[in-house]
Design an enzyme around this catalytic site. Sequence first.
Site, mmCIF file in Angstrom:
data_model
loop_
_atom_site.group_PDB
_atom_site.id
_atom_site.type_symbol
_atom_site.label_atom_id
_atom_site.label_comp_id
_atom_site.label_asym_id
_atom_site.label_seq_id
_atom_site.Cartn_x
_atom_site.Cartn_y
_atom_site.Cartn_z
ATOM 1 N N SER A 84 40.915 40.594 42.389
ATOM 2 C CA SER A 84 42.313 40.268 42.680
ATOM 3 C C SER A 84 43.267 40.676 41.567
ATOM 4 O O SER A 84 44.479 40.708 41.773
ATOM 5 C CB SER A 84 42.466 38.770 42.950
ATOM 6 O OG SER A 84 42.207 38.021 41.777
ATOM 7 N N LYS A 157 45.296 34.615 37.454
ATOM 8 C CA LYS A 157 46.424 35.316 38.075
ATOM 9 C C LYS A 157 47.501 35.534 37.007
ATOM 10 O O LYS A 157 47.385 35.104 35.868
ATOM 11 C CB LYS A 157 47.023 34.498 39.234
ATOM 12 C CG LYS A 157 46.039 34.057 40.304
ATOM 13 C CD LYS A 157 45.537 35.188 41.163
ATOM 14 C CE LYS A 157 44.577 34.688 42.238
ATOM 15 N NZ LYS A 157 43.920 35.804 42.952
#
Length: 270
Positions: A84, A157
């Site tokens: 991701s 993230k």
Amino acid sequence: MTTDSTDGRARGDDAHEAAAMPPSYPPRSAPGPERAQQGSVGGRTATSRGGWFRETLTVMVSALILSVLIKTFLAQAFYIPSGSMENTLELGDRVMVNKLAPGPFELDRGDIVVFVDPGDWLGELPPDTRPAWQRTATQVLTWIGLLPQDAGHHLIKRIIGTGGDTVECCDAQGRLMVNGEPIDEPYLKPGTEPSEMEFSVTVPEDHVWLMGDNRSNSADSRAHLGDPGGGSVPVKNIVGRAFVVLWPADRITLLDNPEKTFAHVPEPSP
């Protein structure tokens, strides 16, 4: 006279015999030089071995305590379990996380952070099928800090918005906007759009809005708009800021904050 002469001769003979018999050397009651030397060497060897063992044990215990303290309060290694964050981070990378942010150091837009799942972001984790001894050994070594923390309930993230910011998609050129200012994101995976879904959120105080660099393959804050906090993650869930890729060796690099990306973003309206 004879008696005296005999006595005198007897005394003279005894003295002659005493002089003729050399004293025993070394004396039987005292240890010889070789024995004394051997005993001394043996003693020093045993003492040196004991000192070496104590010194080694002290160093090992001190190193373990220092490792635990560093992992608990200063920095910790983590394993990247997904794609991701490509191409900034790749599957299998090991990163070091500064645990003083948040804390003495503030979090900023653009920081890459590791955080604890705020609620069902990861879903149900697959069972660990390894033998019990291997799971236990891994847990102990991870707790000490000799192994990186695996994925578990942690995610990684990038911060796009902090408390009070309004983050939305998108402007006429397809760029994200933060507080009405469009941003250019050089860290995005080539060929990836800033966002394939439209949204507009205001980040609650003490929360952050998080997105992956591989936007088309990242179930980030956008995927949890209906959750408490509207997809934003509480700052208290953040473990720390990733600042370096440690492994593999050919990917060792510092993870700099792209300050230019957010340099022109105004502060949120009160």
